[in-house]
Design an enzyme around this catalytic site. Structure first.
Site, PDB file in Angstrom:
ATOM      1  N   THR A 146      26.968 -52.204  15.083  1.00 48.19           N
ATOM      2  CA  THR A 146      28.162 -51.368  15.094  1.00 48.19           C
ATOM      3  C   THR A 146      28.886 -51.335  16.434  1.00 48.19           C
ATOM      4  O   THR A 146      28.266 -51.514  17.490  1.00 48.19           O
ATOM      5  CB  THR A 146      27.735 -49.924  14.721  1.00 48.19           C
ATOM      6  OG1 THR A 146      28.831 -49.040  14.922  1.00 48.19           O
ATOM      7  CG2 THR A 146      26.579 -49.442  15.583  1.00 48.19           C
ATOM      8  N   ASP A 147      30.178 -51.027  16.363  1.00 46.22           N
ATOM      9  CA  ASP A 147      30.968 -50.761  17.578  1.00 46.22           C
ATOM     10  C   ASP A 147      30.467 -49.516  18.316  1.00 46.22           C
ATOM     11  O   ASP A 147      30.755 -49.343  19.498  1.00 46.22           O
ATOM     12  CB  ASP A 147      32.452 -50.591  17.204  1.00 46.22           C
ATOM     13  CG  ASP A 147      32.683 -49.549  16.112  1.00 46.22           C
ATOM     14  OD1 ASP A 147      31.788 -49.363  15.264  1.00 46.22           O
ATOM     15  OD2 ASP A 147      33.755 -48.911  16.102  1.00 46.22           O
ATOM     16  N   TYR A 172      22.995 -42.105  16.432  1.00 46.80           N
ATOM     17  CA  TYR A 172      23.213 -43.275  15.559  1.00 46.80           C
ATOM     18  C   TYR A 172      23.404 -44.537  16.404  1.00 46.80           C
ATOM     19  O   TYR A 172      22.756 -45.561  16.168  1.00 46.80           O
ATOM     20  CB  TYR A 172      24.431 -43.025  14.662  1.00 46.80           C
ATOM     21  CG  TYR A 172      24.961 -44.269  13.968  1.00 46.80           C
ATOM     22  CD1 TYR A 172      24.294 -44.829  12.884  1.00 46.80           C
ATOM     23  CD2 TYR A 172      26.139 -44.887  14.407  1.00 46.80           C
ATOM     24  CE1 TYR A 172      24.783 -45.970  12.255  1.00 46.80           C
ATOM     25  CE2 TYR A 172      26.629 -46.028  13.782  1.00 46.80           C
ATOM     26  CZ  TYR A 172      25.945 -46.567  12.705  1.00 46.80           C
ATOM     27  OH  TYR A 172      26.426 -47.699  12.093  1.00 46.80           O
ATOM     28  N   TRP A 231      34.314 -49.677  11.515  1.00 44.63           N
ATOM     29  CA  TRP A 231      35.201 -48.951  10.584  1.00 44.63           C
ATOM     30  C   TRP A 231      35.241 -49.645   9.217  1.00 44.63           C
ATOM     31  O   TRP A 231      36.315 -50.053   8.742  1.00 44.63           O
ATOM     32  CB  TRP A 231      36.611 -48.842  11.161  1.00 44.63           C
ATOM     33  CG  TRP A 231      36.718 -48.046  12.422  1.00 44.63           C
ATOM     34  CD1 TRP A 231      35.766 -47.850  13.376  1.00 44.63           C
ATOM     35  CD2 TRP A 231      37.888 -47.339  12.894  1.00 44.63           C
ATOM     36  NE1 TRP A 231      36.271 -47.076  14.397  1.00 44.63           N
ATOM     37  CE2 TRP A 231      37.555 -46.758  14.126  1.00 44.63           C
ATOM     38  CE3 TRP A 231      39.176 -47.167  12.390  1.00 44.63           C
ATOM     39  CZ2 TRP A 231      38.476 -45.991  14.863  1.00 44.63           C
ATOM     40  CZ3 TRP A 231      40.090 -46.423  13.121  1.00 44.63           C
ATOM     41  CH2 TRP A 231      39.732 -45.837  14.338  1.00 44.63           C
TER      42      TRP A 231
END
Ligand SMILES: NC(=O)c1ccc[n+]([C@@H]2O[C@H](COP(=O)([O-])OP(=O)(O)OC[C@H]3O[C@@H](n4cnc5c(N)ncnc54)[C@H](OP(=O)(O)O)[C@@H]3O)[C@@H](O)[C@H]2O)c1
Length: 287
Positions: A106-107, A130, A152
């Site tokens: 993830t970003d 997270y 996203w």
């Protein structure tokens, strides 16, 4: 026994990315073994060994994750178990059965303080539980594994922001306030899945950032969704993160736009602008 040529096992196969990955790999001619949580809990080490021993896939795509960004703040143990410990086990078992592993991250491993998009080699510094659990998962991979960071994610299957906007907008009296000071790249799960097929098919290893193009804010994305669905985009009211009531437990990066430098270096095309892909998704969701 060796791994079975062009057989791919997909964990978390009922999730947004997992679901579209099952479709994309099947369309590309792979023999697909969908492993939704009901068939394989990736935190059950014995079950992982048994499943991969039996299936001997050439590739495992790990689309399973603990993705509840806010809930993770109060439940770091589960986030770490699913997003890191289980990833380490998967990588170990893949090593033993001769499977390649493609893992998603993830970003949110970045802190969002940079004024330019993050490349694959930029240092991580997650702000949330997270993000830290996903960063730890990345560290559990072998050098020969494929790590794909995305951001996203919105797809036809599973929960996501696009579906939330459409549901809220169906009430004409609903105040629609969206955060306008977090930037990122919306990514349609189907487009991401297509690139997973390509990267896996070309036996790529290392880290790749894969997102649709066109950075925006959550409010900007909400405006696009409203317009595509025939609503007045001005119903989306921009607010700052610190105006959220109640405040969200997990801090988010201010700007987590990912730069796909690794794709460019590999001579691979970036995913298209999110607007076109979003139009297709909203069209499918409204059918
Ligand atoms: N969603 C995003 O905006 C986003 C952004 C950046 C990166 N990513 C990454 O992209 C990947 C795919 O995300 P997604 O959007 O497809 O998430 P998703 O829709 O939440 O799917 C994740 C799937 O994993 C399953 N799962 C959870 N715990 C599991 C376990 N212990 N064993 C097996 N399966 C388990 C979930 O099942 P249940 O529903 O039963 O829990 C769900 O079907 C993840 O690695 C995520 O971190 C997502």
């Amino acid at each position: 026994m060796t791994a079975t040529h062009r057989r791919v096992a997909i964990t978390g196969a009922a999730g947004q990315v997992g679901h579209d990955a099952v479709t994309a790999f099947a369309e590309a001619g792979w023999e697909v073994e969908p492993l939704p949580r009901a068939r394989l809990d990736i935190t059950d080490r014995v079950a992982v060994v048994d499943a991969l021993d039996a299936l001997r896939p050439a590739v495992v795509v790990n689309a399973a994750a603990y993705n509840a960004v806010d809930a993770a703040e109060a439940d770091p143990g589960t986030a770490l178990l699913v997003n890191a410990t289980a990833v380490g086990h998967l990588s170990e078992v893949c090593d033993r059965v001769g499977s390649r592993l493609c893992h998603l991250s993830t970003d949110y491993v970045f802190d969002g303080t940079s004024d330019r998009p993050y490349t694959e080699t930029d240092p991580t510094n997650p702000l949330s539980v997270y993000g830290r659990s996903k960063e730890e998962g990345e560290r559990r991979l072998r050098p020969e594994d494929l790590l794909v960071r995305t951001s996203w994610v919105c797809g036809e299957h599973g929960r996501n922001f696009v579906k939330t906007v459409l549901a809220l907008a169906s009430d004409p009296d609903r105040d629609l306030a969206f955060v306008d000071d977090q930037r990122g790249c919306p990514t349609m799960a189907a487009d991401l899945a297509g690139m997973l097929v390509r990267l896996v098919g070309e036996e790529r290893t290392g880290t790749f950032h894969v997102t649709n193009g066109g950075p925006t804010t959550w409010c900007g994305l909400a405006r696009e969704v409203l317009e595509l669905a025939g609503h007045d985009p001005d119903r989306a009211r921009p607010i700052a993160t610190d105006q959220l009531d109640p405040p969200r437990p997990a801090p988010r990066p201010r700007s987590s736009v990912l730069d796909g430098a690794a794709l460019r270096l590999a001579g691979l095309p970036p995913l298209r602008h999110h607007a076109e892909a979003l139009g297709e998704l909203v069209g499918r969701l409204r059918r």
